[in-house]
Scaffold this motif. Structure first.
Motif, mmCIF file in Angstrom:
data_model
loop_
_atom_site.group_PDB
_atom_site.id
_atom_site.type_symbol
_atom_site.label_atom_id
_atom_site.label_comp_id
_atom_site.label_asym_id
_atom_site.label_seq_id
_atom_site.Cartn_x
_atom_site.Cartn_y
_atom_site.Cartn_z
ATOM 1 N N GLY B 100 -5.451 5.844 8.561
ATOM 2 C CA GLY B 100 -4.430 4.466 9.282
ATOM 3 C C GLY B 100 -3.389 3.788 8.857
ATOM 4 N N ASP B 101 -2.944 4.234 7.692
ATOM 5 C CA ASP B 101 -2.180 3.771 7.145
ATOM 6 C C ASP B 101 -1.008 3.991 7.491
ATOM 7 O OD1 ASP B 101 -1.900 2.165 3.426
ATOM 8 O OD2 ASP B 101 -1.718 1.289 4.949
ATOM 9 N N THR B 102 -0.195 2.788 7.593
ATOM 10 C CA THR B 102 1.593 3.490 7.822
ATOM 11 C C THR B 102 2.582 4.565 6.329
ATOM 12 O OG1 THR B 102 2.024 1.948 9.736
ATOM 13 C CG2 THR B 102 3.672 2.910 8.991
ATOM 14 N N GLN B 103 2.622 4.942 6.979
ATOM 15 C CA GLN B 103 3.748 6.155 5.558
ATOM 16 C C GLN B 103 4.962 5.990 5.543
ATOM 17 O OE1 GLN B 103 2.742 9.733 4.827
ATOM 18 N NE2 GLN B 103 0.210 9.507 4.892
ATOM 19 N N TYR B 104 6.067 5.417 4.989
ATOM 20 C CA TYR B 104 6.319 5.545 4.668
ATOM 21 C C TYR B 104 7.169 6.355 4.259
ATOM 22 C CZ TYR B 104 6.353 0.926 6.574
ATOM 23 O OH TYR B 104 5.555 0.218 7.690
#
Lengths: 107, 114
Positions: B100-104
């Motif tokens: 669930g970690d947002t990726q940039y």
């Protein structure tokens, strides 16, 4: 194989209309989903994420998650020509992306 | 504007060449990723590094070799590639690589293999 599926489109809507983008997933263990927008020739950019059943609203964008039916959708209200892009759905439990839906908003 | 940069932006190479792609993130993240995006195909996750340790590689061919010397830098070393490896290679970073970690994403490197 666990998959995230999207209708590749293209989806065409008139300016000012509501654009509805849908994504289904096969992994019942998926807990969170992200919507990215990708303009042609550019890298994806995050629009919003959702991890609980129901709706999540952010400006003109509303994400909807239905874990029982295993689908997640993105609604774009008052669509603008600048919204024309490919929209990627991602189930980030296993970092798996759909193929993307190409949206065209016509003036 | 992005906190993730990639160089070069475009690369053309022959099948016998050796080249490297570079990614740098300025976001203080601890996880970095390499993706491949081919025409009309979904994004494919190639490698994941979390706290400088590789945690997943998804059976990528050995002609792709990743290197992560520290949490801010990620390389993809290329050798004896095939024309079908031509694609957009995207680097991404996230806080700690957890679910669930947002990726940039970075801007990508457009690779053409002749």
């Amino acid at each position: 194989q666990k998959e995230v599926e999207q209708n590749s489109g293209p989806l065409s809507v008139p300016e000012g209309a509501i654009a509805s983008l849908n994504c289904t997933y096969s992994d019942r263990g998926s807990q969170s989903f992200f919507w990215y927008r990708q303009y042609s020739g550019k890298s994806p950019e995050l629009i919003m994420f959702i991890y609980s059943n129901g709706d999540k609203e952010d400006g003109r964008f509303t994400a909807q998650l239905n874990k029982a039916s295993q689908y997640v959708s993105l609604l774009i209200r008052d669509s603008q020509p600048s919204d024309s892009a490919t929209y990627l759905c991602a189930g980030l439990n296993d970092m798996r992306f759909g193929a993307g839906t190409r949206l065209t908003v016509k003036p | 504007e992005t906190g993730v940069t990639q160089t070069p932006r475009h690369l053309v190479m022959g099948m016998t060449n050796k080249k490297s792609l570079k990614c740098e993130q300025h976001l203080g993240h601890n996880a970095m990723y390499w993706y491949k995006q081919s025409a009309k195909k979904p994004l494919e996750l190639m490698f994941v590094y979390s706290l400088e340790e590789r945690v997943e590689n998804n059976s990528v061919p050995s002609r792709f070799s990743p290197e992560c010397p520290n949490s801010s830098h990620l390389f993809l070393h290329l050798h004896t590639l095939q024309p079908e490896d031509s694609a957009l290679y995207l680097c991404a970073s996230s806080q700690d690589g957890s679910s669930g970690d947002t990726q940039y994403f970075g801007p990508g490197t457009r690779l053409t293999v002749l």
